[in-house]
Design an enzyme around this catalytic site. Structure first.
Site, PDB file in Angstrom:
ATOM      1  N   ASP A  10       0.453  -0.707  -0.043  1.00 24.47           N
ATOM      2  CA  ASP A  10       0.371  -0.310   0.399  1.00 24.47           C
ATOM      3  C   ASP A  10       1.009   0.812   0.225  1.00 24.47           C
ATOM      4  O   ASP A  10       2.566   0.669   0.163  1.00 24.47           O
ATOM      5  CB  ASP A  10      -0.774  -0.167   0.748  1.00 24.47           C
ATOM      6  CG  ASP A  10      -2.006   1.223   0.963  1.00 24.47           C
ATOM      7  OD1 ASP A  10      -2.234   1.441   0.085  1.00 24.47           O
ATOM      8  OD2 ASP A  10      -1.860   1.457   2.223  1.00 24.47           O
ATOM      9  N   SER A  11       0.394   2.592   0.000  1.00 25.19           N
ATOM     10  CA  SER A  11       1.026   3.541  -0.379  1.00 25.19           C
ATOM     11  C   SER A  11       1.122   3.591   1.562  1.00 25.19           C
ATOM     12  O   SER A  11       2.414   5.019   1.327  1.00 25.19           O
ATOM     13  CB  SER A  11       0.028   4.423  -0.719  1.00 25.19           C
ATOM     14  OG  SER A  11      -1.138   4.821  -0.274  1.00 25.19           O
ATOM     15  N   TYR A  42      -0.642   8.510  -1.746  1.00 26.26           N
ATOM     16  CA  TYR A  42      -0.446   8.271  -3.737  1.00 26.26           C
ATOM     17  C   TYR A  42      -1.738   8.932  -4.086  1.00 26.26           C
ATOM     18  O   TYR A  42      -1.882   9.512  -4.995  1.00 26.26           O
ATOM     19  CB  TYR A  42      -0.806   7.199  -4.085  1.00 26.26           C
ATOM     20  CG  TYR A  42       0.607   5.780  -4.360  1.00 26.26           C
ATOM     21  CD1 TYR A  42       1.643   6.285  -2.885  1.00 26.26           C
ATOM     22  CD2 TYR A  42       0.660   5.193  -3.902  1.00 26.26           C
ATOM     23  CE1 TYR A  42       2.929   6.086  -3.008  1.00 26.26           C
ATOM     24  CE2 TYR A  42       2.104   4.086  -4.099  1.00 26.26           C
ATOM     25  CZ  TYR A  42       2.833   4.605  -3.477  1.00 26.26           C
ATOM     26  OH  TYR A  42       3.891   4.049  -3.237  1.00 26.26           O
ATOM     27  N   GLY A  43      -2.794   9.563  -3.114  1.00 28.18           N
ATOM     28  CA  GLY A  43      -3.760   9.219  -4.365  1.00 28.18           C
ATOM     29  C   GLY A  43      -3.847  10.868  -4.630  1.00 28.18           C
ATOM     30  O   GLY A  43      -5.718  11.590  -5.531  1.00 28.18           O
ATOM     31  N   CYS A  73      -4.371  -0.549  -1.871  1.00 27.25           N
ATOM     32  CA  CYS A  73      -4.635   0.131  -1.912  1.00 27.25           C
ATOM     33  C   CYS A  73      -5.522   0.539  -3.144  1.00 27.25           C
ATOM     34  O   CYS A  73      -5.177   0.192  -4.154  1.00 27.25           O
ATOM     35  CB  CYS A  73      -3.347   0.717  -2.382  1.00 27.25           C
ATOM     36  SG  CYS A  73      -3.222   2.708  -2.604  1.00 27.25           S
ATOM     37  N   THR A  75      -6.388   3.363  -4.975  1.00 25.40           N
ATOM     38  CA  THR A  75      -5.634   4.442  -5.850  1.00 25.40           C
ATOM     39  C   THR A  75      -5.133   3.452  -6.033  1.00 25.40           C
ATOM     40  O   THR A  75      -5.000   4.024  -7.395  1.00 25.40           O
ATOM     41  CB  THR A  75      -4.552   5.353  -5.123  1.00 25.40           C
ATOM     42  OG1 THR A  75      -5.802   5.783  -3.467  1.00 25.40           O
ATOM     43  CG2 THR A  75      -3.589   6.206  -5.890  1.00 25.40           C
ATOM     44  N   GLU A 152      -4.623   8.708   9.287  1.00 22.23           N
ATOM     45  CA  GLU A 152      -2.989   8.938   9.638  1.00 22.23           C
ATOM     46  C   GLU A 152      -2.747   9.255  11.311  1.00 22.23           C
ATOM     47  O   GLU A 152      -1.342   9.285  11.826  1.00 22.23           O
ATOM     48  CB  GLU A 152      -2.324   9.292   8.817  1.00 22.23           C
ATOM     49  CG  GLU A 152      -2.454   8.698   7.377  1.00 22.23           C
ATOM     50  CD  GLU A 152      -0.805   7.899   7.045  1.00 22.23           C
ATOM     51  OE1 GLU A 152       0.313   8.077   7.621  1.00 22.23           O
ATOM     52  OE2 GLU A 152      -1.428   6.347   6.158  1.00 22.23           O
ATOM     53  N   CYS A 186     -10.539   2.664   0.137  1.00 24.15           N
ATOM     54  CA  CYS A 186      -9.782   3.698   0.041  1.00 24.15           C
ATOM     55  C   CYS A 186      -9.558   2.586   1.726  1.00 24.15           C
ATOM     56  O   CYS A 186     -10.185   1.884   2.270  1.00 24.15           O
ATOM     57  CB  CYS A 186      -9.228   4.486   0.224  1.00 24.15           C
ATOM     58  SG  CYS A 186      -8.056   4.773   1.051  1.00 24.15           S
ATOM     59  N   THR A 187      -8.251   2.237   1.740  1.00 25.55           N
ATOM     60  CA  THR A 187      -8.016   0.769   2.170  1.00 25.55           C
ATOM     61  C   THR A 187      -8.097   1.200   4.207  1.00 25.55           C
ATOM     62  O   THR A 187      -7.658   1.168   4.876  1.00 25.55           O
ATOM     63  CB  THR A 187      -6.512   0.157   2.158  1.00 25.55           C
ATOM     64  OG1 THR A 187      -5.596   0.275   1.721  1.00 25.55           O
ATOM     65  CG2 THR A 187      -7.107  -1.139   1.149  1.00 25.55           C
ATOM     66  N   HIS A 188      -7.577   2.776   4.243  1.00 27.93           N
ATOM     67  CA  HIS A 188      -7.783   3.548   4.588  1.00 27.93           C
ATOM     68  C   HIS A 188      -9.149   3.322   5.694  1.00 27.93           C
ATOM     69  O   HIS A 188      -9.213   4.117   6.793  1.00 27.93           O
ATOM     70  CB  HIS A 188      -6.981   5.090   5.127  1.00 27.93           C
ATOM     71  CG  HIS A 188      -5.619   5.052   4.880  1.00 27.93           C
ATOM     72  ND1 HIS A 188      -5.112   4.763   3.666  1.00 27.93           N
ATOM     73  CD2 HIS A 188      -4.870   5.836   5.745  1.00 27.93           C
ATOM     74  CE1 HIS A 188      -3.440   5.263   4.111  1.00 27.93           C
ATOM     75  NE2 HIS A 188      -3.687   5.995   5.306  1.00 27.93           N
TER      76      HIS A 188
END
Ligand code: DGL
Length: 279
Positions: A10-11, A42-43, A73, A75, A152, A186-188
């Site tokens: 992932d980013s 990255y997005g 990811c 993105t 984050e 989005c994986t977040h």
């Protein structure tokens, strides 16, 4: 049978939501994870830059003899689209197709929402994938650029007022469209799924692409007789392009558990040379 690791990248840290799910449903597998924390996000970058980074990430993971590579990811998955050959002869999946398939199977009213990074939404890839499966479905998408920094920086409490406000702003057009399924593209985003669910209401089913990608990995490895023979628990090993300490500090929130594996630092120069000299 194949005892090589599953490679996940992932980013940054979001892909750890996929590792969490893999550890749950495939506990005997080894996992090698790369989070490009030095270059996240990255997005908000251009398609060209995302493709360049993705190539480096994939080739870095390939150097670890992965038997399957997962771009955890949204993105990267969206920019690569349905490119199954992105990793050459190593089986490869993004999170996009497994999530699109699940969403199509769950919607009752034929209206699906997608949220993701600006690059994911601008690519239109989720809409294309969904319409390829079910052309009758209407898709409403919206980019949520503040969600990744909020996650984050730890604004993840269900009742955090800033995250609630951002959710209201980003999700209002999706809610108005009357969707009954929402892809957290989005994986977040699974980290703030409670806040998202509170706003969308109980009649909207949320889909985590990380979980769907992990289920896809289980069926692919099973069908191709590629599961590990290990009877004990598999090992996780992590690589990060920024500080090991920061990675260890933040990973817990994504894994829902202690990190349980070694973390190594990889330099950007190593990533660039991995792409120049692919495995
Ligand atoms: N985890 C990434 C994704 O799924 C989001 C972070 C980024 O913008 O790099 O899209």
């Amino acid at each position: 049978m194949n005892n090589c690791a599953i490679g996940v990248f992932d980013s940054g840290l979001g892909g750890l939501t996929c590792v969490k799910e893999l550890n749950r449903i495939l506990p005997n597998e080894n996992i090698v994870y790369f989070g490009d924390t030095a270059r996240v996000p990255y997005g908000t970058r251009s398609r060209e830059t995302i493709l360049e980074y993705a190539e480096q990430d994939i080739n870095f993971i390939k150097k670890h003899s992965a038997k399957l590579i997962i771009a955890a990811c949204g993105t990267v998955s969206s920019v690569l689209g349905a490119d199954k050959k992105a990793a050459g002869n190593v089986p490869f999946t993004g999170v996009l197709l497994p999530a699109a398939q699940r969403a199509c199977s769950l919607t009752k009213n034929g209206r699906i929402g997608v949220i993701g990074t600006p690059a994911t939404i601008n690519s239109g890839a989720y809409g294309k994938a969904i319409r390829r499966i079910r052309p009758d479905i209407s898709v409403t998408g919206n980019a949520c650029p503040l969600f990744v920094p909020l996650v984050e920086y730890g604004f993840t409490d269900r009742n955090d007022p800033i995250t609630k406000l951002a959710a209201e702003k980003y999700l209002a057009p999706i809610k108005s469209a009357g969707v009954d399924v929402l892809i957290l593209g989005c994986t977040h985003y699974p980290i703030i799924k409670e806040t998202i669910a509170d706003y969308m209401g109980e009649n909207v089913t949320l889909i985590s692409p990380s979980s769907e990608a992990a289920k896809y990995a289980l069926s692919l490895l099973t069908e191709n007789n590629m599961l590990s023979e290990r009877s004990g628990k598999g090992e996780n090993i992590y690589y990060t392009s920024d500080s090991i300490e920061l990675f260890e500090e933040s990973a817990h929130a994504f894994l829902g558990d202690t990190i349980g594996g070694e973390v190594h630092k990889v330099g950007i120069d190593e990533l660039i040379s991995a792409a120049q000299d692919p495995a």
